[in-house]
Design a protein around this motif. Structure first.
Motif, PDB file in Angstrom:
ATOM      1  N   ASP A 177       7.293   5.741 -12.815  1.00  0.00           N
ATOM      2  CA  ASP A 177       6.956   7.156 -12.648  1.00  0.00           C
ATOM      3  C   ASP A 177       6.920   7.537 -11.168  1.00  0.00           C
ATOM      4  O   ASP A 177       7.438   8.588 -10.768  1.00  0.00           O
ATOM      5  CB  ASP A 177       5.602   7.459 -13.289  1.00  0.00           C
ATOM      6  CG  ASP A 177       5.637   7.368 -14.808  1.00  0.00           C
ATOM      7  OD1 ASP A 177       6.743   7.314 -15.379  1.00  0.00           O
ATOM      8  OD2 ASP A 177       4.552   7.338 -15.420  1.00  0.00           O
ATOM      9  N   ASN A 178       6.287   6.688 -10.363  1.00  0.00           N
ATOM     10  CA  ASN A 178       6.194   6.969  -8.928  1.00  0.00           C
ATOM     11  C   ASN A 178       7.571   6.930  -8.269  1.00  0.00           C
ATOM     12  O   ASN A 178       7.890   7.762  -7.407  1.00  0.00           O
ATOM     13  CB  ASN A 178       5.263   5.961  -8.254  1.00  0.00           C
ATOM     14  CG  ASN A 178       3.821   6.126  -8.680  1.00  0.00           C
ATOM     15  OD1 ASN A 178       3.436   7.157  -9.222  1.00  0.00           O
ATOM     16  ND2 ASN A 178       3.005   5.104  -8.455  1.00  0.00           N
ATOM     17  N   TYR A 179       8.371   5.967  -8.676  1.00  0.00           N
ATOM     18  CA  TYR A 179       9.727   5.854  -8.121  1.00  0.00           C
ATOM     19  C   TYR A 179      10.551   7.088  -8.488  1.00  0.00           C
ATOM     20  O   TYR A 179      11.275   7.646  -7.655  1.00  0.00           O
ATOM     21  CB  TYR A 179      10.396   4.588  -8.652  1.00  0.00           C
ATOM     22  CG  TYR A 179      11.620   4.182  -7.868  1.00  0.00           C
ATOM     23  CD1 TYR A 179      11.507   3.344  -6.762  1.00  0.00           C
ATOM     24  CD2 TYR A 179      12.888   4.632  -8.224  1.00  0.00           C
ATOM     25  CE1 TYR A 179      12.626   2.974  -6.031  1.00  0.00           C
ATOM     26  CE2 TYR A 179      14.004   4.272  -7.499  1.00  0.00           C
ATOM     27  CZ  TYR A 179      13.870   3.439  -6.407  1.00  0.00           C
ATOM     28  OH  TYR A 179      14.979   3.082  -5.675  1.00  0.00           O
ATOM     29  N   VAL A 215      15.427   6.461 -14.492  1.00  0.00           N
ATOM     30  CA  VAL A 215      15.047   5.144 -13.995  1.00  0.00           C
ATOM     31  C   VAL A 215      14.895   4.204 -15.178  1.00  0.00           C
ATOM     32  O   VAL A 215      14.300   4.567 -16.197  1.00  0.00           O
ATOM     33  CB  VAL A 215      13.729   5.197 -13.192  1.00  0.00           C
ATOM     34  CG1 VAL A 215      13.327   3.801 -12.719  1.00  0.00           C
ATOM     35  CG2 VAL A 215      13.874   6.130 -11.995  1.00  0.00           C
ATOM     36  N   ALA A 216      15.440   2.998 -15.036  1.00  0.00           N
ATOM     37  CA  ALA A 216      15.340   2.000 -16.095  1.00  0.00           C
ATOM     38  C   ALA A 216      14.789   0.705 -15.524  1.00  0.00           C
ATOM     39  O   ALA A 216      15.032   0.364 -14.361  1.00  0.00           O
ATOM     40  CB  ALA A 216      16.703   1.750 -16.730  1.00  0.00           C
ATOM     41  N   THR A 260       7.304   1.235  -3.189  1.00  0.00           N
ATOM     42  CA  THR A 260       6.870   1.498  -4.567  1.00  0.00           C
ATOM     43  C   THR A 260       7.484   0.500  -5.541  1.00  0.00           C
ATOM     44  O   THR A 260       6.808   0.000  -6.449  1.00  0.00           O
ATOM     45  CB  THR A 260       7.268   2.929  -4.967  1.00  0.00           C
ATOM     46  OG1 THR A 260       6.601   3.858  -4.111  1.00  0.00           O
ATOM     47  CG2 THR A 260       6.905   3.223  -6.413  1.00  0.00           C
ATOM     48  N   ALA A 261       8.754   0.196  -5.351  1.00  0.00           N
ATOM     49  CA  ALA A 261       9.448  -0.714  -6.265  1.00  0.00           C
ATOM     50  C   ALA A 261       8.891  -2.123  -6.220  1.00  0.00           C
ATOM     51  O   ALA A 261       9.020  -2.879  -7.181  1.00  0.00           O
ATOM     52  CB  ALA A 261      10.942  -0.739  -5.936  1.00  0.00           C
ATOM     53  N   HIS A 262       8.253  -2.480  -5.100  1.00  0.00           N
ATOM     54  CA  HIS A 262       7.759  -3.849  -4.933  1.00  0.00           C
ATOM     55  C   HIS A 262       6.238  -3.910  -4.947  1.00  0.00           C
ATOM     56  O   HIS A 262       5.626  -4.763  -4.311  1.00  0.00           O
ATOM     57  CB  HIS A 262       8.318  -4.438  -3.643  1.00  0.00           C
ATOM     58  CG  HIS A 262       9.810  -4.545  -3.652  1.00  0.00           C
ATOM     59  ND1 HIS A 262      10.487  -5.368  -4.517  1.00  0.00           N
ATOM     60  CD2 HIS A 262      10.753  -3.895  -2.932  1.00  0.00           C
ATOM     61  CE1 HIS A 262      11.789  -5.242  -4.321  1.00  0.00           C
ATOM     62  NE2 HIS A 262      11.975  -4.349  -3.372  1.00  0.00           N
ATOM     63  N   GLY A 263       5.646  -3.021  -5.719  1.00  0.00           N
ATOM     64  CA  GLY A 263       4.193  -2.977  -5.799  1.00  0.00           C
ATOM     65  C   GLY A 263       3.564  -4.210  -6.409  1.00  0.00           C
ATOM     66  O   GLY A 263       2.351  -4.408  -6.305  1.00  0.00           O
ATOM     67  N   GLU A 264       4.398  -5.064  -7.049  1.00  0.00           N
ATOM     68  CA  GLU A 264       3.844  -6.285  -7.650  1.00  0.00           C
ATOM     69  C   GLU A 264       3.572  -7.374  -6.614  1.00  0.00           C
ATOM     70  O   GLU A 264       2.885  -8.357  -6.901  1.00  0.00           O
ATOM     71  CB  GLU A 264       4.802  -6.817  -8.731  1.00  0.00           C
ATOM     72  CG  GLU A 264       5.965  -7.666  -8.238  1.00  0.00           C
ATOM     73  CD  GLU A 264       7.085  -6.878  -7.563  1.00  0.00           C
ATOM     74  OE1 GLU A 264       8.052  -7.506  -7.092  1.00  0.00           O
ATOM     75  OE2 GLU A 264       6.989  -5.634  -7.501  1.00  0.00           O
ATOM     76  N   SER A 292       1.490  -1.041 -15.743  1.00  0.00           N
ATOM     77  CA  SER A 292       1.689  -1.000 -14.293  1.00  0.00           C
ATOM     78  C   SER A 292       3.156  -0.775 -13.951  1.00  0.00           C
ATOM     79  O   SER A 292       3.479  -0.075 -12.981  1.00  0.00           O
ATOM     80  CB  SER A 292       1.186  -2.296 -13.650  1.00  0.00           C
ATOM     81  OG  SER A 292       1.918  -3.417 -14.119  1.00  0.00           O
ATOM     82  N   GLN A 293       4.049  -1.351 -14.740  1.00  0.00           N
ATOM     83  CA  GLN A 293       5.473  -1.131 -14.515  1.00  0.00           C
ATOM     84  C   GLN A 293       5.852   0.317 -14.795  1.00  0.00           C
ATOM     85  O   GLN A 293       6.658   0.906 -14.075  1.00  0.00           O
ATOM     86  CB  GLN A 293       6.292  -2.085 -15.389  1.00  0.00           C
ATOM     87  CG  GLN A 293       6.218  -3.530 -14.948  1.00  0.00           C
ATOM     88  CD  GLN A 293       6.760  -4.494 -15.992  1.00  0.00           C
ATOM     89  OE1 GLN A 293       6.880  -4.153 -17.178  1.00  0.00           O
ATOM     90  NE2 GLN A 293       7.080  -5.704 -15.567  1.00  0.00           N
ATOM     91  N   GLN A 294       5.251   0.905 -15.822  1.00  0.00           N
ATOM     92  CA  GLN A 294       5.514   2.310 -16.117  1.00  0.00           C
ATOM     93  C   GLN A 294       5.034   3.206 -14.984  1.00  0.00           C
ATOM     94  O   GLN A 294       5.708   4.176 -14.610  1.00  0.00           O
ATOM     95  CB  GLN A 294       4.829   2.716 -17.422  1.00  0.00           C
ATOM     96  CG  GLN A 294       5.076   4.170 -17.809  1.00  0.00           C
ATOM     97  CD  GLN A 294       6.548   4.459 -18.037  1.00  0.00           C
ATOM     98  OE1 GLN A 294       7.189   3.807 -18.860  1.00  0.00           O
ATOM     99  NE2 GLN A 294       7.086   5.429 -17.313  1.00  0.00           N
TER     100      GLN A 294
END
Length: 223
Positions: free
Chosen positions: A13-15, A201-202, A65-69, A7-9
C-alpha cells in the motif's frame, strides 16, 4: 498460491502511494514539456528540476519502503532520513540489489508473468545521485556567504529535463525490486491500461523468467 501477510500488504500500500505521486509528477513534467506553461525560462527550469529532484526522493523512499523487512531499515536513522543520496548509500550497504530493475512483462496465464530485464536507457543508481546533486545545485541558493557568488546558469531549453524524465519513466514504467535473500520481489506497473491507468503492485516469488504473483491493488489516494 501466494499469500500476503499484513505487513507485506502495508508495504505494498505504501509503495503504491509513492508510485501514485511519481505518476502525478511525471504528468506535471509532461505539461511543462508540452509548452502549456507560459513563464520565463528560469521559472520553467526551476519547476522542471524541482519535479526531477522530488522524483529522485520518491524513488529513494520507495526503495526504503520496499525493504522494510530489513531490521536496520526500521531504525530511527533511516526512518528519519530524507536525503536521496544518503538513503541509497545506506541501502547499498544493507542490500546491494535494492534498486528497481526495469522489466518487460507478459502474462501467459492468470497469476503468472514472463519477465525480461531492460538493460539500458533508464535512470541508474549513479544517474539518480548525479541528478539529485545537479538539481540541488540549480535549485538551492546556498549559504549567506555564497549569495554574491555567480550561480549556475539555467539550461537554455527543455532538452536536459526531457532526457532525465525519459530515463525515470524507463526505469519505473514496469519494474521489480528484489527483497533480501532473493525469495520474493515487488512487481510494479506504473500505469495499468486494463485498470483505468492505475498503479498496480504485485508481490512475487523469486524472480526468474517465469514468476507467480499475487496482485494487491492499493486504493487510489484522494487529493
Amino acid at each position: 498460491m501466494i499469500t500476503v501477510s499484513r505487513s507485506q500488504q502495508q508495504m505494498i500500500d505504501n509503495y503504491s502511494a509513492l508510485m501514485d505521486e511519481v505518476k502525478e509528477r511525471i504528468e506535471w513534467l509532461n505539461v511543462l514539456l508540452a509548452g502549456s506553461i507560459k513563464l520565463p525560462n528560469p521559472a520553467l527550469q526551476e519547476f522542471g528540476f524541482l519535479q526531477l529532484r522530488i522524483l529522485c526522493e520518491l524513488i529513494a523512499l520507495a526503495c526504503l519502503t520496499a525493504h522494510g523487512e530489513i531490521p536496520e531499515v526500521k531504525g530511527k536513522r533511516l526512518h528519519e532520513e530524507w536525503n536521496a543520496t544518503n538513503i541509497l548509500k545506506r541501502l547499498e550497504h544493507l542490500h546491494s540489489d535494492f534498486y528497481p530493475k526495469p522489466i518487460t512483462v507478459t502474462n501467459p496465464m492468470p497469476g503468472h508473468a514472463h519477465i525480461d530485464f531492460v538493460i539500458s536507457g533508464f535512470l541508474t543508481k549513479t544517474d539518480l545521485i548525479s541528478l539529485y546533486g545537479r538539481s540541488g545545485d540549480l535549485l538551492h541558493r546556498g549559504s549567506v556567504s555564497k549569495l554574491l557568488e555567480p550561480t549556475l546558469p539555467w539550461p537554455p531549453d527543455m532538452q536536459e529535463i526531457t532526457e532525465w524524465g525519459h530515463k525515470i519513466v524507463n526505469l519505473l514504467r514496469d519494474h521489480s525490486i528484489g527483497h533480501l535473500g532473493g525469495q520474493s520481489h515487488i512487481l510494479c506497473k506504473l500505469s495499468n491500461p486494463q485498470d483505468f491507468g492505475k498503479v498496480q503492485v504485485a508481490f512475487a516469488t523469486a524472480l526468474t523468467a517465469e514468476v507467480e504473483f499475487a496482485i494487491q491493488q492499493a486504493p487510489r489516494r484522494q487529493r
